[in-house]
Design a protein around this motif. Sequence first.
Motif, PDB file in Angstrom:
ATOM      1  N   THR A 120       0.821  -1.209   0.000  1.00 53.02           N
ATOM      2  CA  THR A 120       0.000   0.000   0.000  1.00 53.02           C
ATOM      3  C   THR A 120       0.854   1.259   0.000  1.00 53.02           C
ATOM      4  O   THR A 120       0.589   2.215  -0.747  1.00 53.02           O
ATOM      5  N   TRP A 121       1.897   1.286   0.835  1.00 52.81           N
ATOM      6  CA  TRP A 121       2.691   2.504   1.001  1.00 52.81           C
ATOM      7  C   TRP A 121       3.491   2.852  -0.252  1.00 52.81           C
ATOM      8  O   TRP A 121       3.441   4.005  -0.701  1.00 52.81           O
ATOM      9  N   PRO A 122       4.237   1.898  -0.867  1.00 58.24           N
ATOM     10  CA  PRO A 122       4.921   2.269  -2.125  1.00 58.24           C
ATOM     11  C   PRO A 122       3.940   2.625  -3.237  1.00 58.24           C
ATOM     12  O   PRO A 122       4.257   3.463  -4.096  1.00 58.24           O
ATOM     13  N   ASP A 162       6.388  10.436   6.925  1.00 58.62           N
ATOM     14  CA  ASP A 162       6.311  10.764   8.360  1.00 58.62           C
ATOM     15  C   ASP A 162       5.226   9.947   9.050  1.00 58.62           C
ATOM     16  O   ASP A 162       5.420   9.467  10.180  1.00 58.62           O
ATOM     17  N   ASP A 163       4.076   9.796   8.390  1.00 61.22           N
ATOM     18  CA  ASP A 163       2.971   9.024   8.974  1.00 61.22           C
ATOM     19  C   ASP A 163       3.375   7.571   9.190  1.00 61.22           C
ATOM     20  O   ASP A 163       3.086   6.979  10.241  1.00 61.22           O
ATOM     21  N   VAL A 164       4.030   6.990   8.197  1.00 60.54           N
ATOM     22  CA  VAL A 164       4.449   5.596   8.290  1.00 60.54           C
ATOM     23  C   VAL A 164       5.431   5.417   9.443  1.00 60.54           C
ATOM     24  O   VAL A 164       5.346   4.447  10.221  1.00 60.54           O
ATOM     25  N   THR A 165       6.350   6.353   9.576  1.00 58.62           N
ATOM     26  CA  THR A 165       7.330   6.285  10.670  1.00 58.62           C
ATOM     27  C   THR A 165       6.625   6.370  12.023  1.00 58.62           C
ATOM     28  O   THR A 165       6.957   5.638  12.970  1.00 58.62           O
ATOM     29  N   ARG A 166       5.630   7.267  12.139  1.00 57.19           N
ATOM     30  CA  ARG A 166       4.891   7.406  13.404  1.00 57.19           C
ATOM     31  C   ARG A 166       4.094   6.140  13.741  1.00 57.19           C
ATOM     32  O   ARG A 166       3.832   5.863  14.911  1.00 57.19           O
ATOM     33  N   LEU A 185      12.083  -1.784   1.817  1.00 54.49           N
ATOM     34  CA  LEU A 185      12.774  -1.536   0.546  1.00 54.49           C
ATOM     35  C   LEU A 185      11.841  -1.058  -0.573  1.00 54.49           C
ATOM     36  O   LEU A 185      12.202  -0.130  -1.307  1.00 54.49           O
ATOM     37  N   PRO A 186      10.635  -1.650  -0.745  1.00 55.14           N
ATOM     38  CA  PRO A 186       9.774  -1.156  -1.839  1.00 55.14           C
ATOM     39  C   PRO A 186       9.423   0.329  -1.721  1.00 55.14           C
ATOM     40  O   PRO A 186       9.223   0.994  -2.738  1.00 55.14           O
ATOM     41  N   MET A 187       9.357   0.862  -0.500  1.00 49.94           N
ATOM     42  CA  MET A 187       9.088   2.293  -0.349  1.00 49.94           C
ATOM     43  C   MET A 187      10.263   3.113  -0.867  1.00 49.94           C
ATOM     44  O   MET A 187      10.079   4.124  -1.557  1.00 49.94           O
TER      45      MET A 187
END
Length: 666
Positions: A269-271, A291-295, A302-304
Amino acid sequence: MLKHAVDSADPRQAWHVWRVLSDRHMLRFLGPVQTDMFSRLVVTICAKRGQYSAWSDLEKKALPEFALCAAGSGVSHGLRQCMLAHILDNNSQAVIELYERYWALLETKAPSLEMFREEDQGSAEPEHDGDSPTGSPRSPAAKFVRSDIFLATITAFAMQNSFAGALRMALQTTVRAPHKHTLPWLKLLPDELRKRVEIFVRRLDAAKLLARPSALAKQFSNLTRDQALQAIQQLYRRIMEGLTGPDRWLTVSQTQKDADKLLVVPELTWPSFITAFMRCRRTDLVQKLWDDVTRLGIRPPLPMWTALIEGYAELKAPHDALSTWNLMLNQGVKPDALAYRAVIYASYHSGEVDDALKRFENFQHELPKMSPPPEEGTVLVVYNTILHGLLFYNRDEQARALLEHMLSKGPHPDIVTYNTFLRWYARNDQLKSLAEVLQMLEPTGLKGDVYTFSIVLSALMKVRDDAAQIMLNLMHRHGVQPNTATMTSIIDHQMKTQTEVGFRSAFDLLGRMERGEIEDAKPNDVTYTAMLTAIHRSDWLGKEVIDEYRQTMWDRMKDRGIRPKRATYNLLINACLDNQDPDGVQQAMRYYRDMTRKDGFIASDTWYILLRGLVRRREWAVANELVEDMRQRGFEAPGALAELIRRVRMQASQAGERKAGPASHF
C-alpha cells in the motif's frame, strides 16, 4: 391466478399458489416472469404496510419466502423491501438472518445465475480464488450478491454498530456499493443511521481493496493513470483514519492486540501511494506519508525506497533520487534488483551514463549474494534498463557488447531487448544494423510484437514505397496473423510518433484495411478512434489540417456504418483537452454537443472527463456552465465528480464568472 394475486395485491391468493407449487416440488421450475411477479407483490405490500410490525401473520410468513425465492433467481427488489421493513422496525438481526438465508440460497443456485449478474454493481475485484482475503477458495455465491441486498445488510450491521460483522460479510463477496445505488438507499433511512451507514460504506470500500492485493493494485493503476489526486487522497485519509482514529479497524501488523478483529494494511500500500503521489507531482504528500508511516512504527521497507527513487527519476529530479539511494544505504537497507534498476534509471536520466554503468557493475557483483535470488525476468528488467540508457546516449558499441554477454551468459534477451535495439537503429536510419537485429531475433523463437513491426514500418517508410507490405511479410514469418486488433495497435503506435512519417504510414495501413487488402483486418471504431485521438493530441498540425483529418475520419466511419460509442466520445474529449492549444476546448465541447444531440444521455464518466480537463486548463466559465447543465438534467454526481463540481462552484462564486460558457465555443 398468480397474475391476479399480484394485480390485486392479494397475499392470501399468492400464498395458496405458492403452497400448491411447494407441495408439488415445482418451485424450482419458476421462470423469470413468475419470480418477478412474486417480488413485485412483496414490494407492493411493503409499500402499503411500511414497518414489519404492521404486517399480518400471513404476510410475515409468506412475504419473506416470496422475496427469497425471487432474489435467489436474481430479482432482488422484494427482498430489499423486506429488509427495509425490518430496518424501519429496528430489527437488525432479522435483516442479517434474511441475508444468511439469501447467501445459502445463492450457493446452491450460483451456476444458473450468470445471466442475472449485475453489470454495474461496482465490482473491480479479480474473481480468481487465489485473491480471496484468506487465500481459501471463494464461495460460488461471492459474485452474485446484489448491491441493494449488500447495502441493506451493511445497514443492519451499522444498526448494531458492528463494523467487524459488516467487514466479514463484505469480504465474502466481490460486490461493492455503487454511488448511484447508495444515495437513494440512504434517503430512506433516519438521519443518525444514514450517517453511520455512510461511514460503514466508505470504510468497507477501502477494506475490500486492502483485503485483495490485486484489486488494490488495479485501483492504484486506474487512479494514477487518470491522475485522480482527490480520489487518491481520499483513499489515503480513510486508511489513516482506520489506523489511528477512535474507531480503529485497521492494523499494520498481525501481531498487534486484537489483530483478529482488525484488517491488516498490506505492505504494498505505502509504495503504491508514493508512486501515485509522485505521478501527481505532489512530493509534499510523499513526505507526509513517510512521516505518517514512521509514526506508525513502521521501518520503511525496501519497496518504499524503490518507489521514491523511481518517482524522483520520473520527475526528472535525478539528484534527489541519488540522494535517496545514498540515504537508503546509510540506513542499512540492502537494495534488490528493482532498487538497482531504479537508481540506474535515475543515473542515466541525469546524464551520468558512467555512473549508471558503475551501479550496474555493482548490481552484477551483488547479484549472486542476493537472498532470495531474484527471478531471471526481474534481472532482465535491470539489463534492459541499462541497454536503453546506453543506446539513448549513443553508446551502441557498449550496448552490443552487453547484448553479446547476455546471449552467452544470460539473462536471455526478450523481445523488449531486441525492440530497444531496433528502435535505436530505426531512429538513426541504420537499416543494415536493424536488419541484423531482425536476423538475430528469428532463431531465438521469440515472436515480434506490435512495437517490433511498428518500428520496422517507421524505418522502412522513409526509404521504401512497399514498407507496409514488407512489414506484413515479416509478421507472417514470425507466425503473427495480421488482424484488426494487431493492425489497429500498429496504427495507434504510428500515430503516437507525432511525425509526418508516422501519420503517412498509419493512413497507408488504414487504406489497406478499408480496401480489404489485409485478410481478417477490417477497421472498426477502435481503429478510427486511435487515429482521431492522435490527431487531436498533435501539437504540430495546424487547425485547418486537424479539421480536415477529423472530417475525413468521421466521413470514413459513416461510410462504413460505424456509429461512435460513448467510449469513443470520452477518448476524443480527453484528447482534445490534453492538447494545450486553445482550440482543444472548442473541439471537446463540439464532441459534447454531438453526444447530447444524438443520445441526450451523458453518463458520469463523460462528465468527469470533461470537468477534469476544464479544471486542469482553468476554464472556469465553461466548467461552471457545464455544472449548470448537469443540474438542469437532474444528474446526481458520485464521489470524485462531486468534488470537481464543488471546486468549480467555489471558483465561479469567487470570480463571478458566469458570462461565457459552452455556447461560446460552439
